[in-house]
Motif scaffolding. Structure first.
Motif, PDB file in Angstrom:
ATOM      1  N   UNK A   9      30.870  36.909  34.383  1.00 22.41           N
ATOM      2  CA  UNK A   9      30.439  36.588  35.756  1.00 22.41           C
ATOM      3  C   UNK A   9      30.819  37.825  36.578  1.00 22.41           C
ATOM      4  N   UNK A  10      30.096  38.137  37.618  1.00 25.99           N
ATOM      5  CA  UNK A  10      30.154  39.147  38.315  1.00 25.99           C
ATOM      6  C   UNK A  10      31.495  39.586  38.861  1.00 25.99           C
ATOM      7  N   UNK A  11      31.712  40.848  38.738  1.00 26.00           N
ATOM      8  CA  UNK A  11      33.253  41.337  39.229  1.00 26.00           C
ATOM      9  C   UNK A  11      32.975  42.249  40.343  1.00 26.00           C
ATOM     10  N   UNK A  12      33.973  42.502  40.843  1.00 26.80           N
ATOM     11  CA  UNK A  12      33.970  43.606  42.026  1.00 26.80           C
ATOM     12  C   UNK A  12      34.338  42.913  43.171  1.00 26.80           C
ATOM     13  N   UNK A  13      34.484  43.732  44.200  1.00 27.57           N
ATOM     14  CA  UNK A  13      34.632  43.399  45.595  1.00 27.57           C
ATOM     15  C   UNK A  13      33.540  42.821  46.133  1.00 27.57           C
ATOM     16  N   UNK A  14      32.342  42.882  46.089  1.00 28.32           N
ATOM     17  CA  UNK A  14      31.170  42.470  46.656  1.00 28.32           C
ATOM     18  C   UNK A  14      30.928  41.015  46.126  1.00 28.32           C
ATOM     19  N   UNK A  41      21.013  37.838  44.148  1.00 26.05           N
ATOM     20  CA  UNK A  41      22.274  36.812  43.936  1.00 26.05           C
ATOM     21  C   UNK A  41      22.595  37.077  42.606  1.00 26.05           C
ATOM     22  N   UNK A  42      23.976  36.774  42.273  1.00 26.91           N
ATOM     23  CA  UNK A  42      24.513  37.091  40.999  1.00 26.91           C
ATOM     24  C   UNK A  42      24.407  35.634  40.226  1.00 26.91           C
ATOM     25  N   UNK A  43      24.953  35.543  39.067  1.00 32.26           N
ATOM     26  CA  UNK A  43      25.081  34.392  38.163  1.00 32.26           C
ATOM     27  C   UNK A  43      26.313  33.673  38.907  1.00 32.26           C
ATOM     28  N   UNK A  80      52.384  35.836  39.995  1.00 34.65           N
ATOM     29  CA  UNK A  80      52.442  34.176  39.259  1.00 34.65           C
ATOM     30  C   UNK A  80      51.515  34.450  37.947  1.00 34.65           C
ATOM     31  N   UNK A  81      52.086  33.622  36.825  1.00 37.68           N
ATOM     32  CA  UNK A  81      51.305  33.526  35.689  1.00 37.68           C
ATOM     33  C   UNK A  81      49.855  32.859  36.081  1.00 37.68           C
ATOM     34  N   UNK A  82      48.914  33.648  35.567  1.00 39.97           N
ATOM     35  CA  UNK A  82      47.673  32.994  35.926  1.00 39.97           C
ATOM     36  C   UNK A  82      47.165  33.211  37.307  1.00 39.97           C
ATOM     37  N   UNK A  83      47.583  34.055  38.036  1.00 42.52           N
ATOM     38  CA  UNK A  83      47.422  34.114  39.394  1.00 42.52           C
ATOM     39  C   UNK A  83      46.040  35.180  39.648  1.00 42.52           C
ATOM     40  N   UNK A  84      46.233  35.996  40.908  1.00 43.97           N
ATOM     41  CA  UNK A  84      45.210  36.825  40.930  1.00 43.97           C
ATOM     42  C   UNK A  84      45.618  38.142  40.734  1.00 43.97           C
ATOM     43  N   UNK A  85      44.635  39.127  40.714  1.00 37.87           N
ATOM     44  CA  UNK A  85      44.736  40.566  40.477  1.00 37.87           C
ATOM     45  C   UNK A  85      44.995  41.077  41.903  1.00 37.87           C
ATOM     46  N   UNK A  86      45.619  42.249  41.946  1.00 36.11           N
ATOM     47  CA  UNK A  86      45.867  43.103  43.226  1.00 36.11           C
ATOM     48  C   UNK A  86      44.420  43.527  43.964  1.00 36.11           C
ATOM     49  N   UNK A  87      43.442  43.529  43.182  1.00 35.28           N
ATOM     50  CA  UNK A  87      42.075  43.990  43.582  1.00 35.28           C
ATOM     51  C   UNK A  87      41.642  42.684  44.291  1.00 35.28           C
ATOM     52  N   UNK A  88      41.774  41.472  43.770  1.00 33.70           N
ATOM     53  CA  UNK A  88      41.325  40.285  44.192  1.00 33.70           C
ATOM     54  C   UNK A  88      42.045  39.822  45.567  1.00 33.70           C
ATOM     55  N   UNK A  89      43.531  40.286  45.415  1.00 33.58           N
ATOM     56  CA  UNK A  89      44.333  40.001  46.704  1.00 33.58           C
ATOM     57  C   UNK A  89      43.552  40.837  47.755  1.00 33.58           C
ATOM     58  N   UNK A  90      43.440  42.073  47.598  1.00 32.40           N
ATOM     59  CA  UNK A  90      43.084  43.019  48.579  1.00 32.40           C
ATOM     60  C   UNK A  90      41.658  42.369  49.278  1.00 32.40           C
ATOM     61  N   UNK A  91      40.651  41.903  48.536  1.00 32.45           N
ATOM     62  CA  UNK A  91      39.568  41.487  49.044  1.00 32.45           C
ATOM     63  C   UNK A  91      39.627  40.099  49.704  1.00 32.45           C
ATOM     64  N   UNK A  92      40.746  39.240  49.296  1.00 34.13           N
ATOM     65  CA  UNK A  92      40.997  38.139  50.039  1.00 34.13           C
ATOM     66  C   UNK A  92      41.436  38.516  51.384  1.00 34.13           C
TER      67      UNK A  92
END
Length: 187
Positions: A9-14, A41-43, A80-92
């Motif tokens: 799956x596509x990764x990255x902030x965008x 458009x990404x997958x 949290x176990x199975x939570x989000x990464x710090x990069x994902x948190x920054x994007x959110x």
């Protein structure tokens, strides 16, 4: 012959930002813009990631989190176990700061069942004509209200009150205010 491997799956902030915009557009119509035109458009992301982002946005939006609450919430999600990464948190966090007002407005419009008062004007006039001579030169209050739903054509209502009706209305409004005060003090 082995089945071809699907691309990750596509990764990255965008990509995550586009996913958040898509999730928000479904959950909170009119709240976020989709990906810019011309952007490839990404997958489709895995259902688990989409569901996780949807649940996080729902939690953030239902609490209408300010920046301090959001930071604490996202920090807890990264630990949290199975939570989000710090990069994902920054994007959110960036997405929420950009779209908070629109999401809030979408939630409010979704919660309204009926028309709302959009605008109200009033004035006091003196009657210059009447069937009865004793009513000439008596003051009347003219109240004009604009009523409607967001995005729809408004209706206009014009009311005329004499001095007695204004007094009755003020009395009723005082009773409403007292009831509201009692209810808010008891909770």
């Amino acid at each position: 012959m082995a089945a071809p491997e699907l691309p990750p799956p596509p990764e990255g902030p965008k990509a995550l930002g586009a996913l958040l915009a898509a999730v928000a557009q479904v959950a909170f119509p009119g709240s976020a813009e989709g990906p810019p035109r011309g952007q490839p458009r990404h997958e489709a992301p895995p259902d688990a990631l989409r569901d996780k982002m949807g649940a996080l946005l729902q939690s953030i939006a239902s609490a209408d989190m300010d920046s301090n609450q959001l930071e604490a919430f996202l920090t807890a999600q990264t630990k949290k176990q199975g939570g989000i990464t710090s990069d994902q948190a920054a994007v959110i966090a960036k997405f929420w700061k950009k779209n908070r007002t629109k999401i809030h407005e979408s939630l409010i419009s979704q919660s309204r069942w009926d028309n709302v008062l959009k605008n109200m004007n009033w004035r006091v006039d003196l009657k210059s004509q009447s069937r009865h001579i004793d009513q000439i030169n008596t003051p009347v209050a003219i109240v004009e209200m604009e009523i409607g739903k967001s995005g729809q054509e408004s209706e206009f209502l014009c009311l005329e009150f004499d001095e007695t009706k204004v007094s009755q209305m003020l009395k009723k409004l005082s009773e409403i205010e007292e009831s509201m005060t009692l209810l808010t003090q008891s909770t």
